[in-house]
Design a protein around this motif. Structure first.
Motif, mmCIF file in Angstrom:
data_model
loop_
_atom_site.group_PDB
_atom_site.id
_atom_site.type_symbol
_atom_site.label_atom_id
_atom_site.label_comp_id
_atom_site.label_asym_id
_atom_site.label_seq_id
_atom_site.Cartn_x
_atom_site.Cartn_y
_atom_site.Cartn_z
ATOM 1 N N CYS A 283 0.839 -1.201 0.000
ATOM 2 C CA CYS A 283 0.000 0.000 0.000
ATOM 3 C C CYS A 283 0.872 1.248 0.000
ATOM 4 O O CYS A 283 1.848 1.337 0.763
ATOM 5 N N HIS B 157 0.251 4.120 1.073
ATOM 6 C CA HIS B 157 0.101 5.019 2.218
ATOM 7 C C HIS B 157 1.237 4.800 3.202
ATOM 8 O O HIS B 157 2.098 5.658 3.372
ATOM 9 N N MET B 158 1.279 3.614 3.838
ATOM 10 C CA MET B 158 2.336 3.373 4.827
ATOM 11 C C MET B 158 2.897 1.961 4.753
ATOM 12 O O MET B 158 3.512 1.496 5.704
ATOM 13 N N GLY B 159 2.626 1.273 3.637
ATOM 14 C CA GLY B 159 3.370 0.043 3.385
ATOM 15 C C GLY B 159 2.747 -1.258 3.843
ATOM 16 O O GLY B 159 3.409 -2.303 3.807
ATOM 17 N N CYS B 160 1.489 -1.275 4.285
ATOM 18 C CA CYS B 160 0.861 -2.557 4.621
ATOM 19 C C CYS B 160 0.569 -3.345 3.338
ATOM 20 O O CYS B 160 0.627 -2.800 2.229
ATOM 21 N N CYS C 256 -6.726 -2.069 1.752
ATOM 22 C CA CYS C 256 -5.656 -2.105 2.746
ATOM 23 C C CYS C 256 -6.238 -2.332 4.146
ATOM 24 O O CYS C 256 -7.095 -1.566 4.593
ATOM 25 N N CYS D 145 -4.910 -1.848 6.965
ATOM 26 C CA CYS D 145 -4.406 -0.971 8.028
ATOM 27 C C CYS D 145 -5.256 0.281 8.203
ATOM 28 O O CYS D 145 -5.810 0.518 9.273
ATOM 29 N N HIS D 146 -5.387 1.098 7.146
ATOM 30 C CA HIS D 146 -6.138 2.357 7.291
ATOM 31 C C HIS D 146 -7.174 2.537 6.190
ATOM 32 O O HIS D 146 -7.667 3.648 5.986
ATOM 33 N N GLY D 147 -7.458 1.469 5.434
ATOM 34 C CA GLY D 147 -8.632 1.485 4.561
ATOM 35 C C GLY D 147 -8.450 2.030 3.157
ATOM 36 O O GLY D 147 -9.447 2.215 2.461
ATOM 37 N N SER D 148 -7.227 2.297 2.694
ATOM 38 C CA SER D 148 -7.076 2.722 1.294
ATOM 39 C C SER D 148 -7.556 1.604 0.377
ATOM 40 O O SER D 148 -7.409 0.422 0.698
ATOM 41 N N PRO E 226 -6.632 6.890 2.660
ATOM 42 C CA PRO E 226 -5.709 8.022 2.616
ATOM 43 C C PRO E 226 -4.599 7.940 1.561
ATOM 44 O O PRO E 226 -3.916 8.938 1.349
HETATM 45 FE FE1 FES Z 1 -2.539 1.246 3.612
HETATM 46 FE FE2 FES Z 1 -2.347 3.026 5.530
HETATM 47 S S1 FES Z 1 -0.901 1.496 4.991
HETATM 48 S S2 FES Z 1 -3.984 2.708 4.178
#
Ligand code: FES
Length: 506
Positions: free
Chosen positions: A459, A461-464, A477, A479-482, A494
């Motif tokens: 992802c 955003h932050m790599g999940c 994703c 983690c935070h829903g992207s 995000p």
């Molecule tokens: Fe994917 Fe934050 S790591 S939405």
């Protein structure tokens, strides 16, 4: 962000026009930039334009085609069983602020619809939270008592117009339902013109604040302004760390024609799985909207089962003639059950956000729009402190914060360490998985025609690691829903960058 969902469009998207506001072309300067053309952003923009400000709204997709176009669109202060808990966490005064803000949000929708002549099927209806479980009756009674102490018109009842009996319900009179996309398109039309503008298909990429001036860089030009409002579900420029103070939950809805009466109340059940019921209009006919099946985004192995479960319940309980629309949506749940409205961070006075509407974005989002417009216009808003982004959280919410972030860490680390055993050759048409290709992990989807769409599973955003959403054919994703479509394009933040493509042997 509002990308029309081509796989499962909602009743609202299917019964409203495809909007065609212009893309931004080049740089410009204005008073306020609003990023995101959902209900919170458009409410803010419409109110500010009414104050005489020049406002520019930029939307990555189409107006109200993101979360706002995929809700059940109930306008109510009754958010399940919430008041008893709010009284416990914030005292009666805090709980009353939450209730009064939502009442004000509902009134704002009615006011703006009248002021701008918007026909959005707005109808007054009672709202109910009910239980079919005798063990939950006392909890419902406690909610009635709390709501009455907050001066809401709430009563205890066992009488509903649902086709099955209930053990107990709280009823709040004089709430409302509407067509959220018709409403938002009406607002967008009222905003666009006379020095203000709405731009679709224009993605904001970054937000900066320096020396009392803000800059929004988009993929079609740069906008400078005195203030920026990020009304993008979760802020994509997130110096306040809202990704860690909320968590995303996904849920499902269907609309159906019935061979029998359509319930006139707006209902939500207590417990799991929750069930939501309301009526709506489609082609001049009254239909029912049924919802439920909530789960964490990106953490369900086969989301088609969610639609199947909802449909199975619907067919058991209602005389279904046809199911015409199926859709799903997600929203962010704040750690202390109160949305965040205000500065993106303590150091940033001119970049504002609204997020964490916890699936009640029609009233919470409208209330947030009023708070943000008041703040920019220099007016005092009676609810601003309670919803403020920099508020202290009650102790209970810290536990929630730790729990949800532990879940994110587990996904971030666990998904990377997991040994993938499948390869692209194993994928049947219509199937997707994170597979091994040489030494690399690849998010691969073999479409119905046999073509392989291969992407990085990381992802942006932050790599999940993203997971496949079988019902919507998207990479989500956990983690935070992207969310990303099967070609890796961002359809929900995000994240603002697409998943990287990968070259593979099909
Ligand atoms: Fe994917 Fe934050 S790591 S939405």
């Amino acid at each position: 962000m509002g990308s029309l969902n081509e796989t499962n469009p909602s009743l609202w998207v299917g019964t409203s026009e495809v909007t065609r506001f212009h893309e931004l072309h080049g740089d410009l300067s204005t008073d306020v930039v609003v990023v995101g053309a959902g209900i919170a952003g458009l409410t803010t923009a419409a109110l500010l334009k009414g104050d005489g400000a020049r406002v520019v709204v930029v939307e990555a997709g189409r107006v109200a085609a993101g979360v706002t176009g995929y809700t059940t669109a109930k306008l109510t202060v009754l958010h399940g069983l919430v008041f008893d808990d709010l009284v416990e966490a914030f005292g009666e005064e805090g709980a009353r602020e939450y209730a009064d803000a939502n009442v004000a949000g509902m009134a704002t929708v009615a006011d703006l619809a009248v002021r701008h002549g918007i026909d959005c099927d707005l109808e007054r209806r009672p709202a109910y939270t009910y239980t079919t479980d005798a063990a939950m009756v006392d909890k419902v009674r406690a909610e009635v008592s709390a709501a009455q102490r907050l001066r809401l018109d709430a009563t205890f009842t066992t009488e509903t117009d649902l086709p099955y009996p209930v053990e107990a319900a709280i009823r709040v009179a004089d709430q409302a339902q509407f067509h959220p996309r018709k409403y938002c398109i009406g607002l967008a039309r009222a905003i666009d013109g006379a020095g203000s503008a709405v731009y679709e298909a224009t993605r904001a990429l970054s937000v900066d604040e320096e020396d009392g001036r803000c800059t929004v860089e988009t993929d079609h030009g740069t906008i400078t302004a005195g203030h920026v409002v990020q009304a993008t579900h979760l802020p994509f420029s997130d110096s306040g760390g809202f990704f860690a103070r909320t968590h995303p939950m996904r849920s499902y809805a269907i609309s159906a024609r019935l061979d029998g009466p359509v319930p006139q109340g707006m209902y939500l059940s207590v417990g799991t799985p929750s069930r939501s019921v309301r009526s709506a209009r489609m082609d001049g006919e009254e239909v029912v909207i049924l919802g439920g099946e909530s789960h964490k985004v990106g953490q369900d192995p086969d989301t088609r089962e969610r639609y199947a479960a909802l449909e199975g319940w619907a067919r058991r309980e209602f005389p279904i003639r046809s199911i015409d629309y199926r859709w799903s949506a997600q929203d962010f749940m704040p750690v202390d059950h109160v949305p965040f409205v205000g500065q993106v961070s303590p150091a940033s006075e001119r970049v504002l956000v609204a997020t964490g509407f916890k699936k009640w974005g029609m009233s919470n989002g409208s209330a947030a729009g009023v708070m943000l417009a008041d703040r920019i216009a220099g007016r005092r808003n009676p609810f601003a402190d309670f919803f403020d982004t920099n508020r202290a959280n009650p102790r209970q919410s810290l536990k929630e914060l730790v729990k949800e972030n532990a879940n994110v860490v587990k996904r971030f680390v666990g998904d990377r360490l997991r040994t993938e055993t499948r390869s692209i050759a194993d994928l049947a048409p219509g199937e997707a998985a994170v597979v091994v290709e040489g030494t690399e992990r690849v998010a691969a989807y073999r479409d119905e025609a046999g073509a392989v769409h291969a992407l990085s599973p990381v992802c942006t955003h932050m790599g999940c690691t993203v997971t496949w959403n079988t019902a919507e054919t998207t990479w989500d994703c956990p983690c935070h829903g992207s969310r990303f479509n099967c070609d890796g394009e961002v359809i929900q933040g995000p994240a603002v960058k697409d998943l990287e493509p990968r070259e593979v042997q099909a």
